[in-house]
Scaffold this motif. Sequence first.
Motif, PDB file in Angstrom:
ATOM      1  N   THR A  67       0.930  -1.219   0.125  1.00 20.00           N
ATOM      2  CA  THR A  67      -0.061  -0.088  -0.005  1.00 20.00           C
ATOM      3  C   THR A  67       0.732   1.208  -0.103  1.00 20.00           C
ATOM      4  OG1 THR A  67      -0.120   0.079   2.572  1.00 20.00           O
ATOM      5  CG2 THR A  67      -1.832  -1.151   1.457  1.00 20.00           C
ATOM      6  N   THR A  68       0.329   2.279  -0.101  1.00 20.08           N
ATOM      7  CA  THR A  68       1.074   3.712  -0.153  1.00 20.08           C
ATOM      8  C   THR A  68       1.696   3.844   1.271  1.00 20.08           C
ATOM      9  OG1 THR A  68      -0.907   4.883   0.162  1.00 20.08           O
ATOM     10  CG2 THR A  68      -0.265   4.678  -2.059  1.00 20.08           C
ATOM     11  N   GLN A  69       1.044   3.477   2.310  1.00 17.96           N
ATOM     12  CA  GLN A  69       1.547   3.602   3.680  1.00 17.96           C
ATOM     13  C   GLN A  69       2.549   2.657   3.757  1.00 17.96           C
ATOM     14  OE1 GLN A  69       0.522   6.038   6.066  1.00 17.96           O
ATOM     15  NE2 GLN A  69       2.594   5.240   6.559  1.00 17.96           N
ATOM     16  N   GLU A  70       2.516   1.385   3.478  1.00 14.80           N
ATOM     17  CA  GLU A  70       3.623   0.525   3.617  1.00 14.80           C
ATOM     18  C   GLU A  70       4.801   0.884   2.744  1.00 14.80           C
ATOM     19  OE1 GLU A  70       1.109  -3.919   4.204  1.00 14.80           O
ATOM     20  OE2 GLU A  70       1.486  -2.893   2.153  1.00 14.80           O
ATOM     21  N   ALA A  71       4.651   1.355   1.636  1.00 13.98           N
ATOM     22  CA  ALA A  71       5.669   1.890   0.924  1.00 13.98           C
ATOM     23  C   ALA A  71       6.406   3.108   1.535  1.00 13.98           C
ATOM     24  CB  ALA A  71       5.279   2.391  -0.581  1.00 13.98           C
ATOM     25  N   VAL A  82       4.969   9.842  -0.856  1.00 12.14           N
ATOM     26  CA  VAL A  82       4.900   8.533  -1.813  1.00 12.14           C
ATOM     27  C   VAL A  82       3.818   8.788  -3.025  1.00 12.14           C
ATOM     28  CG1 VAL A  82       4.066   6.058  -1.986  1.00 12.14           C
ATOM     29  CG2 VAL A  82       5.909   6.751  -0.154  1.00 12.14           C
ATOM     30  N   VAL A  83       2.738   9.207  -2.553  1.00 13.36           N
ATOM     31  CA  VAL A  83       1.823   9.304  -3.747  1.00 13.36           C
ATOM     32  C   VAL A  83       2.317  10.483  -4.448  1.00 13.36           C
ATOM     33  CG1 VAL A  83      -0.819  10.414  -4.026  1.00 13.36           C
ATOM     34  CG2 VAL A  83      -0.276   8.959  -2.138  1.00 13.36           C
ATOM     35  N   ARG A  84       2.886  11.672  -4.393  1.00 14.78           N
ATOM     36  CA  ARG A  84       3.636  12.302  -5.209  1.00 14.78           C
ATOM     37  C   ARG A  84       4.599  11.959  -6.174  1.00 14.78           C
ATOM     38  NH1 ARG A  84       3.115  16.083  -0.803  1.00 14.78           N
ATOM     39  NH2 ARG A  84       5.234  15.713   0.033  1.00 14.78           N
ATOM     40  N   LEU A  85       5.370  10.849  -5.552  1.00 11.04           N
ATOM     41  CA  LEU A  85       6.331  10.204  -6.308  1.00 11.04           C
ATOM     42  C   LEU A  85       5.594   9.412  -7.327  1.00 11.04           C
ATOM     43  CD1 LEU A  85       8.710   8.992  -3.458  1.00 11.04           C
ATOM     44  CD2 LEU A  85       9.482  10.605  -5.277  1.00 11.04           C
ATOM     45  N   LEU A  86       4.418   8.700  -6.812  1.00 12.93           N
ATOM     46  CA  LEU A  86       3.720   8.078  -7.901  1.00 12.93           C
ATOM     47  C   LEU A  86       3.197   8.807  -9.068  1.00 12.93           C
ATOM     48  CD1 LEU A  86       1.811   5.400  -5.432  1.00 12.93           C
ATOM     49  CD2 LEU A  86       3.886   4.943  -6.742  1.00 12.93           C
ATOM     50  N   GLU A  87       2.654   9.839  -8.573  1.00 15.93           N
ATOM     51  CA  GLU A  87       1.872  10.623  -9.507  1.00 15.93           C
ATOM     52  C   GLU A  87       2.835  11.326 -10.583  1.00 15.93           C
ATOM     53  OE1 GLU A  87      -0.560  13.429  -7.368  1.00 15.93           O
ATOM     54  OE2 GLU A  87      -2.052  11.690  -6.950  1.00 15.93           O
ATOM     55  N   HIS A  88       3.959  11.417 -10.285  1.00 16.38           N
ATOM     56  CA  HIS A  88       5.290  12.160 -10.920  1.00 16.38           C
ATOM     57  C   HIS A  88       6.177  10.878 -11.524  1.00 16.38           C
ATOM     58  CE1 HIS A  88       4.384  15.685  -8.582  1.00 16.38           C
ATOM     59  NE2 HIS A  88       4.909  16.341  -9.442  1.00 16.38           N
ATOM     60  N   GLY A  89       5.719   9.785 -11.655  1.00 14.59           N
ATOM     61  CA  GLY A  89       6.287   8.669 -12.359  1.00 14.59           C
ATOM     62  C   GLY A  89       7.367   8.345 -11.895  1.00 14.59           C
ATOM     63  N   ALA A  90       7.702   8.467 -10.635  1.00 14.20           N
ATOM     64  CA  ALA A  90       9.099   8.126  -9.990  1.00 14.20           C
ATOM     65  C   ALA A  90       9.027   6.714  -9.772  1.00 14.20           C
ATOM     66  CB  ALA A  90       9.289   8.933  -8.799  1.00 14.20           C
ATOM     67  N   ARG A  98      -9.999   1.781  -5.891  1.00 15.68           N
ATOM     68  CA  ARG A  98      -9.651   3.001  -5.652  1.00 15.68           C
ATOM     69  C   ARG A  98      -8.023   3.375  -4.944  1.00 15.68           C
ATOM     70  NH1 ARG A  98     -13.620   4.841  -1.243  1.00 15.68           N
ATOM     71  NH2 ARG A  98     -11.848   6.255  -0.921  1.00 15.68           N
ATOM     72  N   HIS A  99      -7.771   1.929  -4.596  1.00 17.85           N
ATOM     73  CA  HIS A  99      -6.339   2.065  -4.043  1.00 17.85           C
ATOM     74  C   HIS A  99      -5.081   1.536  -4.904  1.00 17.85           C
ATOM     75  CE1 HIS A  99      -8.557   2.359  -0.135  1.00 17.85           C
ATOM     76  NE2 HIS A  99      -9.225   1.575  -0.581  1.00 17.85           N
ATOM     77  N   ARG A 100      -4.207   2.335  -4.755  1.00 21.92           N
ATOM     78  CA  ARG A 100      -2.817   2.215  -5.430  1.00 21.92           C
ATOM     79  C   ARG A 100      -2.099   0.967  -4.849  1.00 21.92           C
ATOM     80  NH1 ARG A 100      -3.266   7.765  -4.320  1.00 21.92           N
ATOM     81  NH2 ARG A 100      -3.483   9.103  -6.184  1.00 21.92           N
ATOM     82  N   ARG A 101      -1.459  -0.042  -5.744  1.00 22.52           N
ATOM     83  CA  ARG A 101      -0.706  -0.902  -5.495  1.00 22.52           C
ATOM     84  C   ARG A 101       0.642  -0.821  -5.991  1.00 22.52           C
ATOM     85  NH1 ARG A 101      -3.273  -1.431  -1.214  1.00 22.52           N
ATOM     86  NH2 ARG A 101      -5.138  -2.631  -1.139  1.00 22.52           N
ATOM     87  N   ILE A 102       1.625  -1.067  -5.356  1.00 20.43           N
ATOM     88  CA  ILE A 102       3.095  -0.614  -5.552  1.00 20.43           C
ATOM     89  C   ILE A 102       3.895  -1.875  -5.529  1.00 20.43           C
ATOM     90  CG2 ILE A 102       4.882   0.818  -5.554  1.00 20.43           C
ATOM     91  CD1 ILE A 102       2.963   2.392  -3.585  1.00 20.43           C
ATOM     92  N   ARG A 103       4.440  -2.632  -6.604  1.00 19.75           N
ATOM     93  CA  ARG A 103       5.478  -3.598  -6.133  1.00 19.75           C
ATOM     94  C   ARG A 103       6.583  -3.433  -5.484  1.00 19.75           C
ATOM     95  NH1 ARG A 103       7.396  -5.582 -12.032  1.00 19.75           N
ATOM     96  NH2 ARG A 103       9.248  -5.667 -10.313  1.00 19.75           N
TER      97      ARG A 103
END
Length: 122
Positions: A67-71, A82-90, A98-103
């Motif tokens: 989750t974004t919190q775990e990341a 983390v949300v900003r990093l995701l939205e900027h493509g980092a 509804r929820h983002r999932r990050i490998r």
Amino acid sequence: MDSRGRESTVHPPASLPVLPPGPWQLCGSDGRAVALPPEVAEVLVTALEAFAHGAAVTLVPHERTLTTQEAADLLGVSRPTVVRLLEHGAIPYDQPGRHRRIRLADVLEHQRRCHHEEPAAD
């Protein structure tokens, strides 16, 4: 044979052994025993309980996602960062609902890049 990504369904056997209390060990054909980690033992107990009720069991390996919190916890930053990093493509991510999932691998790669670490040798 590589079993990553391969789904496997097993139907219950005709009879089940009664398991002694753990911890358990797995014995190889050479007679050497290896202690089973608690997580593996939990999977086996869950499968045996399902078999005892006549159910089939399916194991499907999948990549570890965060989750974004775990990341954020892993990176030592805030969740909004983390949300900003995701939205900027980092860091790449999926958003099936509804929820983002990050490998996990992508978070660790971002961390390595940011800290200028050399990649681990295989």
